[in-house]
Design an enzyme around this catalytic site. Structure first.
Site, PDB file in Angstrom:
ATOM      1  N   GLY A  62       0.638  -1.144  -0.071  1.00  9.40           N
ATOM      2  CA  GLY A  62       0.021  -0.012   0.114  1.00  9.40           C
ATOM      3  C   GLY A  62       0.920   1.309   0.016  1.00  9.40           C
ATOM      4  O   GLY A  62       1.835   0.892   0.310  1.00  9.40           O
TER       5      GLY A  62
ATOM      6  N   GLY B 146       6.173  -3.456   4.772  1.00  3.99           N
ATOM      7  CA  GLY B 146       6.343  -3.302   6.289  1.00  3.99           C
ATOM      8  C   GLY B 146       6.776  -2.061   6.465  1.00  3.99           C
ATOM      9  O   GLY B 146       6.168  -1.103   5.912  1.00  3.99           O
TER      10      GLY B 146
ATOM     11  N   CYS C 254       5.702  10.554  -0.420  1.00  3.58           N
ATOM     12  CA  CYS C 254       4.337   9.978  -0.308  1.00  3.58           C
ATOM     13  C   CYS C 254       3.337  10.884  -1.034  1.00  3.58           C
ATOM     14  O   CYS C 254       2.157  10.784  -0.612  1.00  3.58           O
ATOM     15  CB  CYS C 254       4.049   9.782   1.196  1.00  3.58           C
ATOM     16  SG  CYS C 254       4.973   8.822   2.052  1.00  3.58           S
TER      17      CYS C 254
ATOM     18  N   ILE D  53       5.323   3.421   6.116  1.00  7.38           N
ATOM     19  CA  ILE D  53       4.957   2.041   6.379  1.00  7.38           C
ATOM     20  C   ILE D  53       3.869   1.738   5.359  1.00  7.38           C
ATOM     21  O   ILE D  53       3.011   2.734   4.795  1.00  7.38           O
ATOM     22  CB  ILE D  53       4.071   1.997   7.649  1.00  7.38           C
ATOM     23  CG1 ILE D  53       4.736   2.270   8.935  1.00  7.38           C
ATOM     24  CG2 ILE D  53       3.318   0.509   7.872  1.00  7.38           C
ATOM     25  CD1 ILE D  53       4.015   2.375  10.415  1.00  7.38           C
TER      26      ILE D  53
ATOM     27  N   ALA E 156       9.904   1.389   7.044  1.00 10.61           N
ATOM     28  CA  ALA E 156      11.478   1.772   6.689  1.00 10.61           C
ATOM     29  C   ALA E 156      11.344   3.085   7.859  1.00 10.61           C
ATOM     30  O   ALA E 156      11.100   4.056   7.451  1.00 10.61           O
ATOM     31  CB  ALA E 156      11.207   2.146   5.403  1.00 10.61           C
TER      32      ALA E 156
END
Length: 218
Positions: free
Chosen positions: A73, A152, A170, A140, A154
């Site tokens: 995601g 997972g 993002c 995440i 970072a």
């Protein structure tokens, strides 16, 4: 939970390891947490992200920076040496709250890890990951296959986060990246030290998941 340190390995190799372990965990093997670093790579999530990359692929290749589409995601992010990556391959079937609770618990691991270094970090509604004011210190993005998680988080540890200058983090124009060393103003903090603390917090959080993780998932 078994915890395996993979060292610094290419992104594609880590994906292959995770997907193989997903099949095993889904079939009943022990939940597995992989801790590692990646060589420089920019990845896109299921929500896209190429539109937030400011450098063309050929230029990145000339700099030794890979580009990868992923099944996780989220949007665009970066990985590089000095960033602690944690990939939990955990069974989700039967867990209260499912994937949303898992996401909350991953944030909790990072918040507690940073607190051990004297930093106050927080969640931000609608802005996944972990933040210190408007500075993002941890990304995440997770995925699920056969009711088992992979991909997972970072967590930026080392001061140099300049790879993020090549992207809109993002997809958020008002966000910038930070790191544990930068926030603590202490370059003596090692990735191994953070890795050890993070592993302990994973064990603690997943032994007793935070109640809010269940409440937020319904």
């Amino acid at each position: 939970m078994q915890i395996i340190d993979l060292g610094c390995i290419p992104y594609a190799e880590a994906v292959e390891i995770q997907t193989g372990r997903v099949q095993e965990v889904a079939a009943g093997a022990e939940n597995t947490l992989y801790l590692l670093e990646h060589p420089k790579v920019i990845t896109f999530g299921r929500n896209g992200g190429r539109e937030n990359l400011h450098v063309d692929d050929s230029t990145l290749a000339s700099m030794g920076i890979e580009v990868a589409q992923t099944t996780r995601g989220g949007n665009i992010t970066c990985h590089f040496p000095g960033q602690l990556v944690a990939y939990p391959v955990f069974r989700i079937a039967g867990r209260p709250g499912g994937m949303r609770a898992l996401f909350y618990s991953l944030e909790e691991v990072v918040i507690r890890t940073l607190a051990r270094f004297g930093l106050q970090a927080f969640r931000s509604e609608g802005r996944p990951g972990v933040w210190i004011e408007n500075r993002k210190i941890c990304s995440i993005g997770i995925a699920m296959r056969r009711w088992t998680s992979y991909h997972g988080l970072a967590l930026n540890v080392c001061r140099d986060v300049s790879l993020f200058d090549m992207i809109t983090l993002c997809g958020l124009t008002d966000a910038r990246a930070t790191s544990l060393q930068a926030e603590c103003n202490d370059d003596s903090i090692t990735l191994q030290e953070v890795k050890d603390v993070c592993a302990g917090e994973f064990r603690a959080v997943f032994a007793h998941p935070p109640v809010a993780a269940h409440q937020n998932s319904v």
